[in-house]
Design a protein around this motif. Structure first.
Motif, PDB file in Angstrom:
ATOM      1  N   ARG A  72      44.961  36.947  36.786  1.00 14.18           N
ATOM      2  CA  ARG A  72      43.888  36.078  36.147  1.00 14.18           C
ATOM      3  C   ARG A  72      42.487  36.681  36.423  1.00 14.18           C
ATOM      4  NH1 ARG A  72      41.810  30.923  39.499  1.00 14.18           N
ATOM      5  NH2 ARG A  72      42.152  31.728  41.611  1.00 14.18           N
ATOM      6  N   THR A  73      41.528  36.362  35.441  1.00 13.83           N
ATOM      7  CA  THR A  73      40.033  36.577  35.464  1.00 13.83           C
ATOM      8  C   THR A  73      39.342  35.156  35.516  1.00 13.83           C
ATOM      9  OG1 THR A  73      40.237  38.762  34.741  1.00 13.83           O
ATOM     10  CG2 THR A  73      38.099  37.731  34.747  1.00 13.83           C
ATOM     11  N   ALA A  80      32.948  37.304  39.652  1.00 16.36           N
ATOM     12  CA  ALA A  80      34.154  37.307  39.014  1.00 16.36           C
ATOM     13  C   ALA A  80      35.306  37.128  40.206  1.00 16.36           C
ATOM     14  CB  ALA A  80      34.480  37.976  37.852  1.00 16.36           C
ATOM     15  N   ILE A  82      39.084  38.181  40.200  1.00 20.78           N
ATOM     16  CA  ILE A  82      40.079  39.015  39.573  1.00 20.78           C
ATOM     17  C   ILE A  82      41.335  39.111  40.321  1.00 20.78           C
ATOM     18  CG2 ILE A  82      40.388  41.051  38.209  1.00 20.78           C
ATOM     19  CD1 ILE A  82      37.251  41.426  38.376  1.00 20.78           C
ATOM     20  N   ASN A  83      42.464  38.863  39.674  1.00 20.20           N
ATOM     21  CA  ASN A  83      43.821  39.187  40.414  1.00 20.20           C
ATOM     22  C   ASN A  83      44.482  40.089  39.517  1.00 20.20           C
ATOM     23  OD1 ASN A  83      43.301  37.403  42.551  1.00 20.20           O
ATOM     24  ND2 ASN A  83      44.457  35.653  41.724  1.00 20.20           N
ATOM     25  N   VAL A 139      36.615  48.262  39.233  1.00 24.58           N
ATOM     26  CA  VAL A 139      37.435  47.387  38.653  1.00 24.58           C
ATOM     27  C   VAL A 139      38.120  47.906  37.328  1.00 24.58           C
ATOM     28  CG1 VAL A 139      36.700  44.999  39.440  1.00 24.58           C
ATOM     29  CG2 VAL A 139      35.807  46.155  37.357  1.00 24.58           C
ATOM     30  N   GLN A 197      48.685  39.774  32.776  1.00 24.58           N
ATOM     31  CA  GLN A 197      47.602  40.776  33.162  1.00 24.58           C
ATOM     32  C   GLN A 197      46.790  41.237  32.077  1.00 24.58           C
ATOM     33  OE1 GLN A 197      47.908  42.639  36.858  1.00 24.58           O
ATOM     34  NE2 GLN A 197      48.154  44.806  36.303  1.00 24.58           N
ATOM     35  N   ALA A 200      44.104  38.897  31.398  1.00 25.55           N
ATOM     36  CA  ALA A 200      43.132  38.785  32.315  1.00 25.55           C
ATOM     37  C   ALA A 200      42.175  39.926  32.128  1.00 25.55           C
ATOM     38  CB  ALA A 200      43.879  39.110  33.721  1.00 25.55           C
ATOM     39  N   LEU A 201      42.781  41.083  31.745  1.00 28.09           N
ATOM     40  CA  LEU A 201      41.982  42.112  31.459  1.00 28.09           C
ATOM     41  C   LEU A 201      41.008  42.005  30.152  1.00 28.09           C
ATOM     42  CD1 LEU A 201      44.093  45.197  32.391  1.00 28.09           C
ATOM     43  CD2 LEU A 201      42.298  44.417  33.750  1.00 28.09           C
ATOM     44  N   LEU A 204      38.341  39.822  31.356  1.00 25.25           N
ATOM     45  CA  LEU A 204      37.433  40.606  32.070  1.00 25.25           C
ATOM     46  C   LEU A 204      36.433  41.432  31.171  1.00 25.25           C
ATOM     47  CD1 LEU A 204      36.326  41.457  34.889  1.00 25.25           C
ATOM     48  CD2 LEU A 204      38.195  43.171  34.837  1.00 25.25           C
TER      49      LEU A 204
END
Length: 322
Positions: A72-73, A80, A82-83, A139, A197, A200-201, A204
């Motif tokens: 996630r973001t 931020a 970020i995982n 990142v 993912q 999330a990216l 981001l």
């Protein structure tokens, strides 16, 4: 790096990264020197260290030290959370994918992982060589490294399914069933994290923050697109694996039916013969031709004729072609 260890690297005046004390790196991030701090998640004092030296919101500390995570973001203030998930170092026990939790803001990045992440060594070397200048570089390169490691693994799953389709024969059924079950299981595990993912990216790359440059956003969008393609490949692997499993089940059913058919044919051929021999073999008086020398040959000829007749009837009924 064979094990997950604490380290901190900060850019020096020469533009290269140098090892520094983690607490010092966290304290100097406001002075314009980018610092990267990596911590061991399973250490007992990680939570206390982040609370004492990290200068982070309480929710971020809990998120960085959480045992179970998903990609996630989450923008929080000027930073931020970020995982991401990447491949574990080969030989590491546990799940195939390792979670790395990141807190990124201007001048500083704090990452936490519980197990070694494949490719982290390369990022450390780039940081020391001065190729990573800011959090955006870190990142985006982390996302690229994770993608490059996972992409061949998922491609191999697709190739494995191709091989299973080629070897779809009764004699290879057991081995094919085992391989396809493993491929399907791996596809489910990878897809669980690949899809979020990608999201999330994408999120981001869309963040309006100063520490993300246009080049970083380009890399993030590119990796998100590759994750989208991997998600489609994993979905195809799941569907094709299910189809192959059904075909294997059908092959097995056909094999069982064929064997049952042959057993039925053999039983029906010998059924009249068994009746005849049982009838003539009774130990009572009055058996016809019991004392004739030609009787045994006649009975054998009669049994042969009955057997041939029954087989001819089966052939005419096309039982042998089923």
């Amino acid at each position: 790096m064979a094990d997950v260890t604490n380290f901190a690297i900060a850019l020096g005046a020469d533009g290269k990264g140098h090892d520094v004390d983690p607490a010092k790196a966290c304290g100097e991030h406001t002075q314009g020197r980018f610092a990267w701090v990596h911590l061991v998640g399973h250490s007992d004092d990680t939570f206390d260290w982040l609370r004492d030296h990290g200068d982070l919101p309480e929710t971020v500390i809990y998120a960085l030290t959480a045992i179970e995570t998903r990609p996630r973001t989450e923008p929080i203030e000027d930073g931020a959370l970020i995982n991401m998930r990447g491949l574990a170092v080969e030989g590491t026990e546990g799940d195939k994918l390792v979670s790395i939790r990141c807190w990124v803001e201007a001048g500083r990045a704090i990452t936490v992982s519980y197990r070694p992440l494949d490719g982290l060594d390369g990022l450390v070397e780039k940081m020391r060589a001065g190729e990573i200048k800011d959090p955006g570089d870190l990142v985006s390169l982390l996302a690229v490294v994770i993608t490059k490691r996972i992409d061949p693994v998922i491609s191999d799953l697709g190739d494995l399914v191709d091989d299973c389709e080629t070897a779809l024969e009764p004699k290879n059924a057991y081995e094919t069933r085992r391989k396809i079950a493993e491929a399907r299981s791996d596809a489910i595990v990878y897809r669980r994290f690949v899809v979020p993912q990608r999201e999330a990216l994408t999120r981001l790359a869309a963040l309006e923050v100063d520490w993300l440059e246009d080049n970083d956003r380009l890399h993030l969008r590119e990796t998100a697109d590759r994750f989208a393609r991997m998600a489609e490949e994993l979905e195809a692997v799941r569907e094709r694996s299910a189809l192959i499993h059904e075909q294997l089940t059908d092959l097995r059913s056909e094999l069982i039916e064929t064997r049952a058919l042959w057993l039925s044919i053999v039983a029906l051929v010998f059924l009249p013969l068994t009746f005849l021999t049982g009838l003539l073999g009774m130990n009572v008086e009055g058996i016809p031709f019991a004392h004739e020398p030609w009787a045994f040959g006649a009975v054998c000829a009669l049994c042969t004729a009955l057997g041939v007749g029954v087989l001819a009837w089966f052939a005419k009924a096309h039982w042998f072609g089923r």
